[in-house]
Design an enzyme around this catalytic site. Structure first.
Site, PDB file in Angstrom:
ATOM      1  N   HIS A  52      -7.558  -0.230  -3.871  1.00 27.08           N
ATOM      2  CA  HIS A  52      -6.435  -1.104  -4.210  1.00 27.08           C
ATOM      3  C   HIS A  52      -6.829  -2.080  -5.323  1.00 27.08           C
ATOM      4  O   HIS A  52      -7.747  -2.871  -5.180  1.00 27.08           O
ATOM      5  CB  HIS A  52      -5.897  -1.835  -2.976  1.00 27.08           C
ATOM      6  CG  HIS A  52      -5.486  -0.863  -1.897  1.00 27.08           C
ATOM      7  ND1 HIS A  52      -5.256  -1.253  -0.605  1.00 27.08           N
ATOM      8  CD2 HIS A  52      -5.254   0.477  -1.940  1.00 27.08           C
ATOM      9  CE1 HIS A  52      -4.901  -0.179   0.121  1.00 27.08           C
ATOM     10  NE2 HIS A  52      -4.899   0.873  -0.692  1.00 27.08           N
TER      11      HIS A  52
ATOM     12  N   ASP B 293      -2.545   5.627  -2.951  1.00 23.68           N
ATOM     13  CA  ASP B 293      -1.891   4.527  -2.242  1.00 23.68           C
ATOM     14  C   ASP B 293      -1.125   3.743  -3.311  1.00 23.68           C
ATOM     15  O   ASP B 293      -1.604   3.587  -4.452  1.00 23.68           O
ATOM     16  CB  ASP B 293      -2.925   3.605  -1.587  1.00 23.68           C
ATOM     17  CG  ASP B 293      -3.503   4.164  -0.285  1.00 23.68           C
ATOM     18  OD1 ASP B 293      -3.252   5.340   0.026  1.00 23.68           O
ATOM     19  OD2 ASP B 293      -4.222   3.410   0.400  1.00 23.68           O
TER      20      ASP B 293
ATOM     21  N   CYS C 163      -0.813  -7.849  -0.947  1.00 26.62           N
ATOM     22  CA  CYS C 163      -0.800  -6.652  -0.089  1.00 26.62           C
ATOM     23  C   CYS C 163       0.359  -6.693   0.914  1.00 26.62           C
ATOM     24  O   CYS C 163       0.960  -5.662   1.226  1.00 26.62           O
ATOM     25  CB  CYS C 163      -2.075  -6.556   0.738  1.00 26.62           C
ATOM     26  SG  CYS C 163      -3.618  -6.661  -0.153  1.00 26.62           S
TER      27      CYS C 163
ATOM     28  N   ASP D  28       0.825  -1.212   0.000  1.00 26.77           N
ATOM     29  CA  ASP D  28       0.000   0.000   0.000  1.00 26.77           C
ATOM     30  C   ASP D  28       0.855   1.256   0.000  1.00 26.77           C
ATOM     31  O   ASP D  28       0.406   2.316  -0.447  1.00 26.77           O
ATOM     32  CB  ASP D  28      -0.886   0.051   1.256  1.00 26.77           C
ATOM     33  CG  ASP D  28      -1.892  -1.084   1.325  1.00 26.77           C
ATOM     34  OD1 ASP D  28      -1.907  -1.918   0.413  1.00 26.77           O
ATOM     35  OD2 ASP D  28      -2.652  -1.125   2.314  1.00 26.77           O
TER      36      ASP D  28
ATOM     37  N   ASP E 207      -5.398  -4.699  -6.457  1.00 21.95           N
ATOM     38  CA  ASP E 207      -4.879  -6.072  -6.475  1.00 21.95           C
ATOM     39  C   ASP E 207      -5.838  -7.150  -5.959  1.00 21.95           C
ATOM     40  O   ASP E 207      -5.430  -8.304  -5.788  1.00 21.95           O
ATOM     41  CB  ASP E 207      -3.509  -6.154  -5.788  1.00 21.95           C
ATOM     42  CG  ASP E 207      -3.494  -5.571  -4.386  1.00 21.95           C
ATOM     43  OD1 ASP E 207      -4.529  -5.049  -3.943  1.00 21.95           O
ATOM     44  OD2 ASP E 207      -2.434  -5.627  -3.731  1.00 21.95           O
TER      45      ASP E 207
END
Ligand code: ABU
Length: 384
Positions: free
Chosen positions: A248, A199, A354, A111, A250
């Site tokens: 995020h 991020d 992550c 992140d 991912d």
């Protein structure tokens, strides 16, 4: 780039052979108090609503056991693993503009630190509780900087995160999940455009092309900043209607190797944004369904951490050990799967991707998208 001396930092994409990585730690991780950006990420019926304070030592120990095991599995495969240095996340933090009751933790380095080629870039971050998280990585980045004469140590401008950074009353516009879905499909997110925000986990690295999710933790100014910071790259802003909590990229869109990406079937990349992939002979397939109906207790993330995998090389992938459907899909796609148990760590900041950030992968910056006929344009709405 200087070419003399030891090369420590180098990573251009998500799939080249991995040699060196950072894995987070769960020590001292907090559930931070409510703040504007955080509020809209927590579902109304979440067990995290209204809860804040330290996580129990028992859960920290279990998360650390899985993080340590993950590190050991990678080390046994010859991958060097470094760990961040936690700070006291329970302390109240402040800047001249705001105070926050605690920080968060340092389990998810992905992140915070974005590695692009020989640069490791500290992201702006977009939550007040995460404003100081970069400090946990300073000992490592400082060491890489000293030992690798070609390493570029970057830091994006720290945002002020005043109330002007967030849309007043954003949450009051959300009564139902349909309200949320309409807002996110309209790209109406909680942050304003008064300053660049991103991020690092919003960036999906594919060689010369960086795909950045516009959502709750990256605004258009942040994506514009990235495109100017990486002038030798092509930066594309993507979004995923269908995601009520878009943070995020991912657990939404994951390239597995050149020419193949999996996409969360509930968060489909819009047709016009797919075109650049199709023009360059990429296939985008639906990710397998998660094996679980619910995330673990006190977890920010969705069940789609099932697809939050770490690719060790174009033929090998690490998948969470209980995600039987995702493992089966990876096998069918010709990948060797390394199962790693990780659900005890999820609540501390996410999944297997992550919890890491790249330091070194073999390879160089390749062009996987030479046909840019349908390049995704950057919007300039942020200028207003
Ligand atoms: N940090 C990735 C979380 C995404 C999700 O909750 O689906």
């Amino acid at each position: 780039m200087k070419e003399t001396g030891k090369r420590i930092v180098n990573s251009w994409n998500e799939w080249d052979p991995l040699k060196h990585i950072i894995i987070g730690v769960a020590d001292g991780c907090m559930i931070p108090p409510s703040e504007p950006a955080m509020e809209c990420k927590i579902p109304a019926d979440s067990d995290m609503k209204g809860v804040w304070g330290p996580r129990t030592q028992d859960t920290v120990d279990k998360a650390n056991a899985q993080l340590d095991n993950y590190a050991e599995i990678l080390r046994k495969r010859g991958i060097k693993v470094d760990r961040p240095t936690p700070i006291d996340f329970s302390q109240q933090v402040s800047t001249p503009d705001w105070e926050n009751g605690s920080m968060f933790g340092c389990m998810p380095p992905r992140d915070v630190i974005l590695t692009v080629g020989n640069e490791m870039l500290e992201a702006t971050m977009s939550y007040r509780c995460r404003w100081f998280e970069y400090l946990c990585y300073r000992p490592l980045l400082g060491r890489y900087f000293k030992e690798d004469p070609g390493m570029v140590w970057g830091a994006a401008p720290k945002p002020r995160l005043t109330d002007r950074t967030y849309k007043a009353g954003y949450l009051s516009r959300i009564i139902t999940i349909e309200d949320r879905l309409k807002l996110t499909a309209d790209k109406d997110f909680v942050t304003t455009e008064v300053e660049p925000l991103f991020d690092a986990a919003e960036v999906c690295r594919c060689g010369k092309d960086l795909f950045v999710q516009h959502g709750f933790t990256a605004n258009l100014s942040g994506i514009e900043w990235l495109s100017r910071h990486f002038p030798d790259h092509r930066v594309h802003a993507v979004n995923f209607p269908g995601d009520p909590y878009p943070i995020h990229i991912d657990a939404t869109f994951v390239p597995l190797r050149p020419g193949l990406a999996i996409n969360n079937p509930g968060r489909a990349l819009p047709e016009e944004q797919r075109q650049i992939f199709y023009d360059n002979d990429w296939e985008i397939i639906d990710a397998a369904q998660p094996a679980h109906k619910e995330p673990p207790p006190l977890c920010y993330s969705s069940v789609w951490l099932s697809m939050n995998c770490l690719i060790l090389d174009p033929k090998t992938v690490v998948v969470e050990a209980s995600e039987v459907y995702q493992m089966e899909q990876m096998n069918k796609l010709g990948l060797e799967v390394i199962p790693v148990p990780f659900r005890d760590a999820y609540a501390f900041g996410g999944g297997l991707h992550c919890a890491t950030t790249d330091v070194y992968r073999e390879g160089s910056r390749e062009d996987y998208f030479p046909n840019q006929t349908h390049a995704i344009p950057l919007e300039d709405g942020w200028k207003a």
